[in-house]
Design an enzyme around this catalytic site. Sequence first.
Site, mmCIF file in Angstrom:
data_model
loop_
_atom_site.group_PDB
_atom_site.id
_atom_site.type_symbol
_atom_site.label_atom_id
_atom_site.label_comp_id
_atom_site.label_asym_id
_atom_site.label_seq_id
_atom_site.Cartn_x
_atom_site.Cartn_y
_atom_site.Cartn_z
ATOM 1 N N ASP A 67 9.316 18.836 -1.746
ATOM 2 C CA ASP A 67 9.952 19.145 -3.021
ATOM 3 C C ASP A 67 10.559 17.894 -3.649
ATOM 4 O OD1 ASP A 67 12.021 18.821 -1.189
ATOM 5 O OD2 ASP A 67 12.721 20.867 -1.301
ATOM 6 N N ASP A 136 21.776 29.162 1.135
ATOM 7 C CA ASP A 136 21.400 30.408 0.452
ATOM 8 C C ASP A 136 20.036 30.920 0.920
ATOM 9 O OD1 ASP A 136 19.599 28.689 -0.742
ATOM 10 O OD2 ASP A 136 20.253 29.074 -2.798
ATOM 11 N N GLU A 143 14.216 29.276 -4.132
ATOM 12 C CA GLU A 143 15.511 29.940 -4.164
ATOM 13 C C GLU A 143 15.346 31.465 -4.099
ATOM 14 O OE1 GLU A 143 17.925 28.148 -3.606
ATOM 15 O OE2 GLU A 143 18.413 26.626 -5.099
HETATM 16 C C1 GLP Z 1 17.743 20.900 0.189
HETATM 17 C C2 GLP Z 1 16.235 20.638 0.166
HETATM 18 C C3 GLP Z 1 15.555 21.250 1.330
HETATM 19 C C4 GLP Z 1 16.434 21.080 2.534
HETATM 20 C C5 GLP Z 1 17.644 21.964 2.385
HETATM 21 C C6 GLP Z 1 18.719 21.717 3.424
HETATM 22 O O1 GLP Z 1 18.269 21.299 -1.015
HETATM 23 N N1 GLP Z 1 15.537 21.034 -0.998
HETATM 24 O O2 GLP Z 1 14.269 20.648 1.499
HETATM 25 O O3 GLP Z 1 15.750 21.459 3.678
HETATM 26 O O4 GLP Z 1 18.145 21.926 1.080
HETATM 27 O O5 GLP Z 1 19.337 20.487 3.234
HETATM 28 P P1 GLP Z 1 20.154 19.775 4.370
HETATM 29 O O6 GLP Z 1 19.201 19.529 5.470
HETATM 30 O O7 GLP Z 1 20.673 18.501 3.775
HETATM 31 O O8 GLP Z 1 21.234 20.728 4.772
#
Ligand code: GLP
Length: 257
Positions: A67, A136, A143
């Site tokens: 992403d 979430d 989402e």
């Molecule tokens: C982000 C990304 C995801 C990621 C998730 C968790 O917003 N879009 O690809 O896996 O949320 O993030 P983190 O690993 O920093 O908690």
Amino acid sequence: MKIGIFPDDDSIGRAAADLVQELFTHHPQANLGLATGSSPLATYRHLIDRVSSGTLSFARGQAYTLDEYVGLEPDHPQRYRHVIYRDFLSRVDFPAQSVHTPNGNANDLGAAARNYDQSIAQAGGIDLQILGIGSDGHIGFNEPGESFSSRTHVGVLTDQTRQDNARFFGADIDAVPAYCITQGLGTIMEARRLVLVAQGRSKARAIRELVEGAVSARWPATIMQMHPDAWVLIDEEAASELELIDYYREVWEKSRA
Ligand code: GLP
């Protein structure tokens, strides 16, 4: 699903790296799906160490990220393309032309999304997709409410996600982009193996829903229950709301014996 509960981040990273190494040992030309974020950093550290010591090589592989934010300046340090280079790709041996990321700065974002999806399909699909999870319940940037069969698309981030990610933007939620481009849930589910890593209390509810909740668009990661080869590697805090935690430990131990 295979559920592994570990004492710390480092042992999660080692277990996830073992799965990646097993893949590339048998299939050096594999397509590896990468996630940005803090969750896979220990996994990446282990992989970097193994490439540095010569026990693993990605030289014949391809990398695809999940992403990207839409609309950040090309040189913005929080563009996921830059983040994944900083954290991982600059320190391993994927050839530059073998690294693929969705383009969040394309003039025609819809076309960029379709092209990204097609490029994955033309490469034969992702062999192993590393995933984090949002508090979430998002995977990638899918989402709540996202279609389970969605392809790579432009999406709108929830306030919760923007709040969670504000720590990377000087704690300013208004600096976090409102839009993203992400592999869809249908795209992610086509990967032959999914490996989700998560740590900490802030992920405990999402992990409970992922492992024990009803499959529901409210918690997009629950679609992983329908995947034939999904691994969930978590620490004690992320596992703390699981009702059947002792059973999962027993299954994990017996499957390693
Ligand atoms: C982000 C990304 C995801 C990621 C998730 C968790 O917003 N879009 O690809 O896996 O949320 O993030 P983190 O690993 O920093 O908690």
